[in-house]
Design an enzyme around this catalytic site. Structure first.
Site, mmCIF file in Angstrom:
data_model
loop_
_atom_site.group_PDB
_atom_site.id
_atom_site.type_symbol
_atom_site.label_atom_id
_atom_site.label_comp_id
_atom_site.label_asym_id
_atom_site.label_seq_id
_atom_site.Cartn_x
_atom_site.Cartn_y
_atom_site.Cartn_z
ATOM 1 N N ARG A 74 -34.253 56.412 -55.887
ATOM 2 C CA ARG A 74 -33.904 56.650 -57.282
ATOM 3 C C ARG A 74 -33.431 58.099 -57.429
ATOM 4 O O ARG A 74 -33.852 58.982 -56.684
ATOM 5 C CB ARG A 74 -35.110 56.411 -58.194
ATOM 6 C CG ARG A 74 -35.711 55.014 -58.085
ATOM 7 C CD ARG A 74 -36.993 54.929 -58.896
ATOM 8 N NE ARG A 74 -37.604 53.603 -58.813
ATOM 9 C CZ ARG A 74 -38.509 53.249 -57.897
ATOM 10 N NH1 ARG A 74 -38.903 54.133 -56.979
ATOM 11 N NH2 ARG A 74 -39.023 52.031 -57.892
ATOM 12 N N TYR B 212 -31.982 40.566 -55.586
ATOM 13 C CA TYR B 212 -30.806 40.852 -54.766
ATOM 14 C C TYR B 212 -30.433 39.671 -53.870
ATOM 15 O O TYR B 212 -29.332 39.644 -53.311
ATOM 16 C CB TYR B 212 -31.069 42.084 -53.886
ATOM 17 C CG TYR B 212 -31.271 43.343 -54.673
ATOM 18 C CD1 TYR B 212 -30.205 44.014 -55.256
ATOM 19 C CD2 TYR B 212 -32.549 43.879 -54.854
ATOM 20 C CE1 TYR B 212 -30.384 45.163 -55.991
ATOM 21 C CE2 TYR B 212 -32.749 45.035 -55.579
ATOM 22 C CZ TYR B 212 -31.661 45.676 -56.152
ATOM 23 O OH TYR B 212 -31.863 46.807 -56.877
ATOM 24 N N HIS C 139 -28.139 54.414 -60.141
ATOM 25 C CA HIS C 139 -28.756 53.142 -59.784
ATOM 26 C C HIS C 139 -27.748 52.196 -59.121
ATOM 27 O O HIS C 139 -28.147 51.270 -58.406
ATOM 28 C CB HIS C 139 -29.371 52.489 -61.031
ATOM 29 C CG HIS C 139 -30.837 52.220 -60.865
ATOM 30 N ND1 HIS C 139 -31.754 53.223 -60.653
ATOM 31 C CD2 HIS C 139 -31.543 51.057 -60.866
ATOM 32 C CE1 HIS C 139 -32.961 52.698 -60.542
ATOM 33 N NE2 HIS C 139 -32.858 51.379 -60.655
ATOM 34 N N ARG D 29 -28.226 52.598 -55.557
ATOM 35 C CA ARG D 29 -29.474 51.950 -55.145
ATOM 36 C C ARG D 29 -29.272 50.436 -55.006
ATOM 37 O O ARG D 29 -29.721 49.826 -54.034
ATOM 38 C CB ARG D 29 -30.564 52.270 -56.166
ATOM 39 C CG ARG D 29 -31.939 51.665 -55.877
ATOM 40 C CD ARG D 29 -32.948 52.290 -56.846
ATOM 41 N NE ARG D 29 -34.211 51.585 -56.911
ATOM 42 C CZ ARG D 29 -35.239 51.783 -56.081
ATOM 43 N NH1 ARG D 29 -35.111 52.648 -55.087
ATOM 44 N NH2 ARG D 29 -36.367 51.120 -56.220
ATOM 45 N N LYS E 119 -42.751 56.093 -57.878
ATOM 46 C CA LYS E 119 -43.518 55.897 -59.100
ATOM 47 C C LYS E 119 -45.005 55.937 -58.791
ATOM 48 O O LYS E 119 -45.456 55.436 -57.772
ATOM 49 C CB LYS E 119 -43.151 54.557 -59.738
ATOM 50 C CG LYS E 119 -41.729 54.523 -60.301
ATOM 51 C CD LYS E 119 -41.444 53.204 -60.991
ATOM 52 C CE LYS E 119 -40.058 53.198 -61.609
ATOM 53 N NZ LYS E 119 -39.762 51.920 -62.308
ATOM 54 N N HIS F 100 -40.612 49.051 -54.077
ATOM 55 C CA HIS F 100 -41.010 48.072 -55.085
ATOM 56 C C HIS F 100 -42.455 47.641 -54.846
ATOM 57 O O HIS F 100 -42.840 47.341 -53.716
ATOM 58 C CB HIS F 100 -40.116 46.833 -55.030
ATOM 59 C CG HIS F 100 -38.753 47.050 -55.596
ATOM 60 N ND1 HIS F 100 -37.668 46.241 -55.304
ATOM 61 C CD2 HIS F 100 -38.282 47.995 -56.460
ATOM 62 C CE1 HIS F 100 -36.603 46.680 -55.945
ATOM 63 N NE2 HIS F 100 -36.949 47.738 -56.650
#
Length: 307
Positions: free
Chosen positions: A157, A287, A252, A255, A180, A278
């Site tokens: 990110r 995806y 993004h 990404r 995150k 993730h």
């Protein structure tokens, strides 16, 4: 308890104890601030006065706004309100959870927008010169090329890239990324990105560093301060314009392109999940979705009686 006081306490909780990112905490603050203002307009100032009908009325009011919010925004808003009231019950600050029967809206399934490999190559070429072609004094060009090469090579990110320190590269051909919740992951770096970053580190960053205060941050602005997310976004936008890419290109987008190209090349979805950081493979599996056009193309070229 007064609504404003309860929300302030909850925001401190999510920021400190749950370790949410600054971006996520800010989104919670905006959503719950709007919730508090709406409750005040309804004459509700105490958490015990909030019922299931009140919460449903708030969500319905937001859903009927003009223009209507995206399903993802409405789902995030519901999540913030639900999490807030559940926190009050857990802490013994409220007896009932008025969001118990609240159901999130069904979000429309949208495919991430990815560039083709040729488009990515054009974007990278337009971002700045390769290390072997750079002219003396082309500081911004070498930095911008390193930035975009690293974004595409790692799928990180933009917030993760601008927070990198120089020491995060001190592990050979891998990069230490803090994602995150401050979770760390290790991501390999390809030879193109490594060459671009090495050129930036040896030929550009020392000069930029002398222009500002000492900082461990990897990417610096022209005045020596850490490169901001906004400045990095502008670098990408300008490179897209120079490359003649008419589609919207954002950090993004790189990404999404990273993940899509890996899967198209045969990578396992679990590996891509780890590389992207993730928490759930469900997020990564978007995806793997095959569009109707792609299904039709395969059918026509593969089935013996399709034509």
């Amino acid at each position: 308890m007064r609504i404003e006081r309860a929300i302030d306490g909850y925001l401190r909780h999510v920021a400190v104890e749950r370790g949410l990112s600054e971006h996520t905490s800010a989104a919670y603050r905006r959503d719950l601030g709007g919730y508090a203002r709406w409750l005040e307009e309804q004459g509700i100032a105490d958490t015990d006065a909030v019922t299931a009908d009140v919460v449903s009325g708030f969500i319905a009011d937001r859903a009927s706004a003009d223009p209507p919010p995206a399903a993802s925004s409405l789902a995030r808003l519901q999540s913030a309100v639900r999490s807030f009231h559940r926190h009050l019950v857990r802490e013994g600050l409220s007896d009932d959870d008025p969001t118990g029967r609240l159901r999130p809206p069904k979000a429309a399934r949208r495919l991430p927008k990815a560039l083709t490999i040729a488009q990515v190559e054009a974007l990278l070429e337009a971002s700045g010169p390769a290390a072997s072609d750079a002219q003396p004094g082309d500081l911004a060009g070498l930095r911008d090329r390193a930035l975009l090469e690293l974004l595409y090579a790692t799928g990180a990110r933009i917030s993760e890239i601008v927070q990198l320190d120089v020491d995060d590269l001190a592990h050979g051909d891998v990069l230490r990324v803090r994602g995150k919740g401050d979770k760390e992951r290790i991501v390999p770096i390809g030879s193109y990105a490594r060459t671009a970053v090495d050129a930036y580190l040896t030929r550009v960053r020392p000069e930029l560093s002398r222009r500002g205060r000492a900082t461990p941050r990897l990417f610096l602005g022209v005045r020596g301060a850490p490169l901001s997310r906004q400045s990095a976004w502008l670098v990408i936008r300008q490179a897209a314009d120079r490359a003649g890419l008419t589609a919207h290109v954002s950090p993004h987008t790189l990404r999404h392109s990273f993940a899509t190209h890996l899967l198209q090349g045969g990578a396992d979805v679990r590996v891509v999940q780890e590389l992207l950081g993730h928490a759930s493979v469900t997020t990564t599996q978007i995806y793997t979705y095959v569009s109707p056009d792609a299904l039709r193309d395969v059918y026509v070229t593969s089935h013996p009686r399709a034509r």
